[in-house]
Design a protein around this motif. Structure first.
Motif, mmCIF file in Angstrom:
data_model
loop_
_atom_site.group_PDB
_atom_site.id
_atom_site.type_symbol
_atom_site.label_atom_id
_atom_site.label_comp_id
_atom_site.label_asym_id
_atom_site.label_seq_id
_atom_site.Cartn_x
_atom_site.Cartn_y
_atom_site.Cartn_z
ATOM 1 N N LEU A 63 -42.468 10.892 -2.948
ATOM 2 C CA LEU A 63 -43.232 11.078 -4.170
ATOM 3 C C LEU A 63 -44.141 12.296 -4.094
ATOM 4 N N LYS A 64 -44.638 12.713 -5.273
ATOM 5 C CA LYS A 64 -45.529 13.863 -5.403
ATOM 6 C C LYS A 64 -44.939 15.088 -4.700
ATOM 7 N N THR A 65 -43.638 15.217 -4.851
ATOM 8 C CA THR A 65 -42.902 16.301 -4.198
ATOM 9 C C THR A 65 -41.956 16.937 -5.213
ATOM 10 N N ARG A 66 -42.087 18.224 -5.375
ATOM 11 C CA ARG A 66 -41.267 18.933 -6.347
ATOM 12 C C ARG A 66 -40.066 19.589 -5.670
ATOM 13 N N VAL A 67 -38.905 19.465 -6.307
ATOM 14 C CA VAL A 67 -37.707 20.155 -5.842
ATOM 15 C C VAL A 67 -37.724 21.574 -6.414
ATOM 16 N N GLU A 68 -37.666 22.543 -5.533
ATOM 17 C CA GLU A 68 -37.698 23.942 -5.965
ATOM 18 C C GLU A 68 -36.309 24.424 -6.371
ATOM 19 N N HIS A 69 -35.320 24.146 -5.499
ATOM 20 C CA HIS A 69 -33.956 24.609 -5.776
ATOM 21 C C HIS A 69 -32.934 23.553 -5.376
ATOM 22 N N VAL A 70 -31.833 23.549 -6.130
ATOM 23 C CA VAL A 70 -30.691 22.692 -5.834
ATOM 24 C C VAL A 70 -29.583 23.569 -5.258
ATOM 25 N N GLU A 71 -29.043 23.163 -4.124
ATOM 26 C CA GLU A 71 -27.916 23.854 -3.517
ATOM 27 C C GLU A 71 -26.818 22.832 -3.258
ATOM 28 N N GLY A 106 -35.518 14.434 -16.065
ATOM 29 C CA GLY A 106 -36.228 14.119 -17.301
ATOM 30 C C GLY A 106 -36.529 15.359 -18.129
ATOM 31 N N ARG A 107 -37.054 15.125 -19.331
ATOM 32 C CA ARG A 107 -37.269 16.231 -20.267
ATOM 33 C C ARG A 107 -38.347 17.203 -19.813
ATOM 34 N N TYR A 108 -39.330 16.706 -19.069
ATOM 35 C CA TYR A 108 -40.412 17.590 -18.653
ATOM 36 C C TYR A 108 -39.876 18.767 -17.847
ATOM 37 N N ASN A 109 -38.821 18.529 -17.074
ATOM 38 C CA ASN A 109 -38.253 19.569 -16.221
ATOM 39 C C ASN A 109 -36.913 20.081 -16.739
ATOM 40 N N ALA A 110 -36.691 19.956 -18.032
ATOM 41 C CA ALA A 110 -35.439 20.437 -18.622
ATOM 42 C C ALA A 110 -35.285 21.941 -18.446
ATOM 43 N N SER A 111 -36.378 22.686 -18.621
ATOM 44 C CA SER A 111 -36.321 24.137 -18.476
ATOM 45 C C SER A 111 -35.972 24.526 -17.039
ATOM 46 N N TRP A 112 -36.559 23.815 -16.066
ATOM 47 C CA TRP A 112 -36.241 24.066 -14.658
ATOM 48 C C TRP A 112 -34.763 23.819 -14.379
#
Length: 481
Positions: free
Chosen positions: A170-178, A200-206
Motif C-alpha cells: 500500500l501507499k506505493t505508486r507504480v511508475e512504469h509497467v514492463e 481506476g479513473r484517477y490514474n487513467a492518464s498515467w
C-alpha cells in the motif's frame, strides 16, 4: 525486489475480484500494489484538501476498495449498466451469471441482503410516464451498501484475500509497467509472470501514457460533463420507493445530446473530489446518517472527433476553468439564477428551500465556467425530467459544478482482456473497459480467468463453478432484466 506469479496494479473492485478468482482456483503467488491507503485509513474531509501522505490524491479516489468505497456503495445488478458485459463475453448468459457471481461475493463479505426492486406495476407505470415525456427510465435490481457499510465489506474482502495468501503493498505508486516487471516510484521492482493493470479513473492518464510507451493501441472514449443536482428529499421520495438509484436517459431538444442521471444519493451528501490541480463534486449516502436532501449527477455525454479526439484533455480543461472561477472550490448555483443569467450569492441561496450539504463551495455562475452547449443541455434535460419528477427543476434547486466522469483511453485487448504485450492484462474503469463498480469487478474476473487459462486452468462463469451464486433467488430476479 518482489518475485510473484501475478502482480495487480490497483486495489479497486477490478483488482480485488481478480485476486479473489486467482486465489480461489490456483496457488499463484499474487501481490496487489495500491497507491492509496488501507480502507480503515480512508477518511477524506469534503471541506478540505485532504490528501494521502505520499501520492497526494484525495482518499475518496484511491485506496483499498477504489473510488466506489467512499461513494454510496451501490451495486447496479444489470450487465448493460456501467458498461456492457454483453460486448465483452461471447455468451450472453455468462454476462448475467457474472453479475450474479459478483453480487454473491459481496453478500459473502457482508453486503445487505435486501435487494432493492420496485413493484413491477409501479416500475411499468414509471416507464410509461417517462416515455410519454421523452425520457427513458431503466429498471435495475440494486443492492445498497452505503458509504459506511461498504467500508466494512471491503475490510472483510481484504482479510479473506490475505488469508488466501494475497499480499498487499500500500501507499506505493507504480511508475512504469514492463513485460514481467513493475517499476515502483521508490526504485524497487516487482517481478511477475503476469501483470494486471487496473488503476481506476484517477490514474487513467498515467495508464494512457504507459500504453503509448509499450505500443498498446488505444482509442478515446466519450466523457461525461455536468453538474450534481440537489433537491429536497421529499421531491424524490415517490421515485426512490420504486427505484433506489433511478436511471433516466434523455435526448435534448436543441442539440439532440445524450443526458443521464447517475449516482442518486437519497438523503445523502454532496462532497468534493480533490485532484492535483482541480476539484470536482460527487455524492455519498449512508445507511445510518441522513439529510433532508437528495442529490444526483446530471451528465452530458461528449464525443470528439477531428482535430481533437482527446476527451480526457477536454474534460480536464473544463474542470480547471471551473476550479479557477471557484477559487479551488466547486461552484454552486440556484437553477433559477442560472436561468436568469445571474450568479448566485449566499443571500440568494439562503432564500431557497434547499440547504446545501456541501459548504466548501463558491456561489457563482456555472454559465461562466462551462460551454454554452453543456449548459443548454442541462437546462433542457432538467425541464424534461421535471415532467417525470415534479419539482426537480424548481428555481431553488441547487447545481454544483463540475461533476465530471473523466474519460479514459480504451486499451485494445482480446476477449481475456490481454493486451498485445503478452501477459499484460487490463481491467476496470481506468482501462476504459468498464464504467461502474459491478462492471469493473466483472472485468477483473474476466482478466483473472484469462490468466488462469494460460496456466491450464479453465474456468467458466457457470453453475459448474458457481452453483450457489447462479441458483440463488437474487440471480433469478437479476436474470429477468
Amino acid at each position: 525486489m518482489f518475485n510473484k506469479d501475478v502482480a495487480i496494479v490497483g486495489a479497486g473492485p477490478a483488482g480485488l475480484f481478480a485476486a479473489y478468482l486467482i486465489s480461489e482456483f490456483s496457488n499463484l503467488k499474487t501481490i496487489i500494489i495500491e497507491q492509496g491507503a488501507d480502507v480503515s485509513e480512508r477518511e477524506c474531509s469534503s471541506s478540505s484538501r485532504a490528501y494521502c501522505s505520499k501520492c497526494k490524491p484525495c482518499h475518496m479516489l484511491c485506496g483499498i476498495g477504489g473510488a466506489g468505497t467512499l461513494s454510496s456503495g451501490l451495486l447496479n445488478l444489470r450487465p448493460d449498466i456501467g458498461g456492457n458485459l454483453y460486448e465483452l463475453l461471447e455468451n450472453p448468459r455468462e454476462a448475467v451469471n457474472l453479475v450474479c457471481i459478483i453480487d454473491h461475493i459481496f453478500l459473502e463479505f457482508g453486503a445487505p441482503r435486501k435487494l432493492l426492486m420496485g413493484d413491477p406495476k409501479e416500475l411499468e407505470e414509471l416507464q410509461r410516464k417517462a416515455a410519454s415525456n421523452g425520457v427513458r427510465f431503466i429498471p435495475i435490481p440494486q443492492r445498497l451498501m452505503g458509504t459506511d457499510k461498504s467500508k466494512a465489506v471491503v475490510m472483510k474482502f481484504k482479510r479473506h484475500l490475505e488469508r488466501k495468501g494475497v499480499e498487499f503493498l500500500l501507499k506505493t505508486r507504480v511508475e512504469h509497467v514492463e513485460k514481467e516487471k513493475l517499476i515502483l516510484s521508490n526504485g524497487e521492482e516487482v517481478h511477475a509472470k503476469y501483470i494486471l493493470v487496473a488503476p481506476g479513473r484517477y490514474n487513467a492518464s498515467w495508464l494512457s501514457k504507459e500504453a503509448e510507451r509499450l505500443g498498446i493501441p488505444t482509442k478515446y472514449t466519450p466523457i461525461d460533463i455536468g453538474v450534481r443536482v440537489e433537491v429536497p428529499a421529499i421531491i424524490m421520495d415517490p421515485i426512490i420507493k420504486i427505484a433506489r438509484d433511478p436511471k433516466f436517459h434523455i435526448y435534448t431538444t436543441t442539440y439532440d445530446d445524450f443526458v443521464r442521471t447517475f449516482c442518486v444519493n437519497h438523503r445523502g451528501f454532496v462532497v468534493m473530489e480533490v485532484y492535483e490541480d482541480f476539484v470536482c463534486v460527487n455524492g455519498r449516502s449512508y445507511l445510518e446518517r441522513k439529510t433532508q436532501n437528495t442529490n444526483f449527477a446530471f451528465l452530458v455525454q461528449i464525443n470528439l472527433t477531428e482535430p481533437l479526439e482527446n476527451t480526457l484533455a477536454y474534460g480536464i480543461s473544463v474542470a480547471k476553468q471551473t476550479t479557477v472561477l471557484g477559487g479551488f472550490k466547486p461552484i454552486v448555483q440556484r437553477l433559477g439564477d442560472l436561468r436568469k443569467g445571474r450568479r448566485s450569492t449566499w443571500t440568494r441561496i439562503s432564500h431557497s428551500n434547499v440547504i446545501p450539504t456541501l459548504k466548501t463551495v463558491t456561489p457563482g455562475d456555472i454559465a461562466m465556467a462551462m460551454p454554452h452547449r453543456i449548459v443548454t443541455d442541462i437546462l433542457e434535460g432538467l425541464d424534461k425530467l421535471d415532467r417525470v419528477i415534479p419539482g426537480v427543476a424548481d428555481d431553488s434547486t441547487l447545481l454544483y459544478a463540475p461533476e465530471i466522469k473523466l474519460s479514459v483511453c480504451r486499451l485494445y485487448t482480446n476477449r481475456d482482456l490481454e493486451t498485445n504485450v503478452e501477459n499484460i492484462f487490463v481491467a476496470g474503469d481506468g482501462a476504459g473497459v468498464s464504467r461502474g463498480l459491478v462492471t469493473a469487478a466483472a472485468t477483473g474476473l474476466i482478466a483473472a480467468r484469462g490468466i488462469l487459462r494460460k496456466e491450464g486452468i479453465e474456468i467458466t462463469f457457470t453453475e459448474e463453478f458457481f452453483k450457489d451464486a447462479i441458483s440463488s433467488e437474487s440471480c433469478k430476479i437479476i436474470s429477468q432484466f
